[in-house]
Design a protein around this motif. Structure first.
Motif, short mmCIF file in Angstrom:
data_model
loop_
_atom_site.label_atom_id
_atom_site.label_comp_id
_atom_site.label_asym_id
_atom_site.label_seq_id
_atom_site.Cartn_x
_atom_site.Cartn_y
_atom_site.Cartn_z
N GLY A 3 0.82 -1.20 0.00
CA GLY A 3 0.00 0.00 0.00
C GLY A 3 0.86 1.25 0.00
N VAL A 4 0.20 2.39 0.01
CA VAL A 4 0.90 3.67 0.02
C VAL A 4 1.37 3.95 1.44
CG1 VAL A 4 0.67 6.14 -0.38
CG2 VAL A 4 -0.45 4.53 -1.91
N GLN A 5 2.66 4.25 1.56
CA GLN A 5 3.28 4.50 2.86
C GLN A 5 4.14 5.76 2.76
OE1 GLN A 5 2.87 2.81 5.70
NE2 GLN A 5 1.52 1.32 4.74
N PRO A 6 4.33 6.43 3.88
CA PRO A 6 5.29 7.54 3.86
C PRO A 6 6.73 7.01 3.80
CG PRO A 6 4.24 7.37 6.01
CD PRO A 6 3.61 6.35 5.13
N PHE A 7 7.52 7.61 2.94
CA PHE A 7 8.94 7.30 2.83
C PHE A 7 9.70 8.54 3.26
CE2 PHE A 7 7.38 3.84 0.41
CZ PHE A 7 8.41 2.92 0.24
N GLU A 8 10.81 8.34 3.93
CA GLU A 8 11.62 9.48 4.35
C GLU A 8 13.07 9.26 3.95
OE1 GLU A 8 12.56 8.32 8.97
OE2 GLU A 8 10.90 9.68 8.55
N ALA A 9 13.74 10.36 3.74
CA ALA A 9 15.15 10.33 3.40
C ALA A 9 15.95 10.33 4.70
CB ALA A 9 15.53 11.53 2.55
#
Length: 68
Positions: free
Chosen positions: A13-19
């Motif tokens: 599913g759509v998830q937040p990704f972070e750098a």
């Protein structure tokens, strides 16, 4: 840390990704991203090109052959 939403195959599913903190000095534009749900890492490869570069590379239709 910057945060973006993408589809994660592991989370399905759509998830937040972070750098994460970037040791290469990219800052917020770091191409390495980590899913905050499962920790899967992805690499975003971006590049720019001019549309005029593609004009000479268009495929031509195959030449019609005649039977002898």
């Amino acid at each position: 840390m910057s945060e973006r939403e993408f589809h994660c195959d592991n989370c399905e599913g759509v998830q937040p990704f972070e750098a994460p903190p970037c040791a290469d000095g990219h800052g917020a534009d770091c191409p390495e991203l980590v899913c905050t749900g499962c920790g899967a890492a992805v690499l975003i490869a971006t590049f720019a090109f001019r549309a005029t570069q593609l004009a000479g590379r268009r495929r031509r239709p195959p030449a019609h052959r005649r039977a002898a």
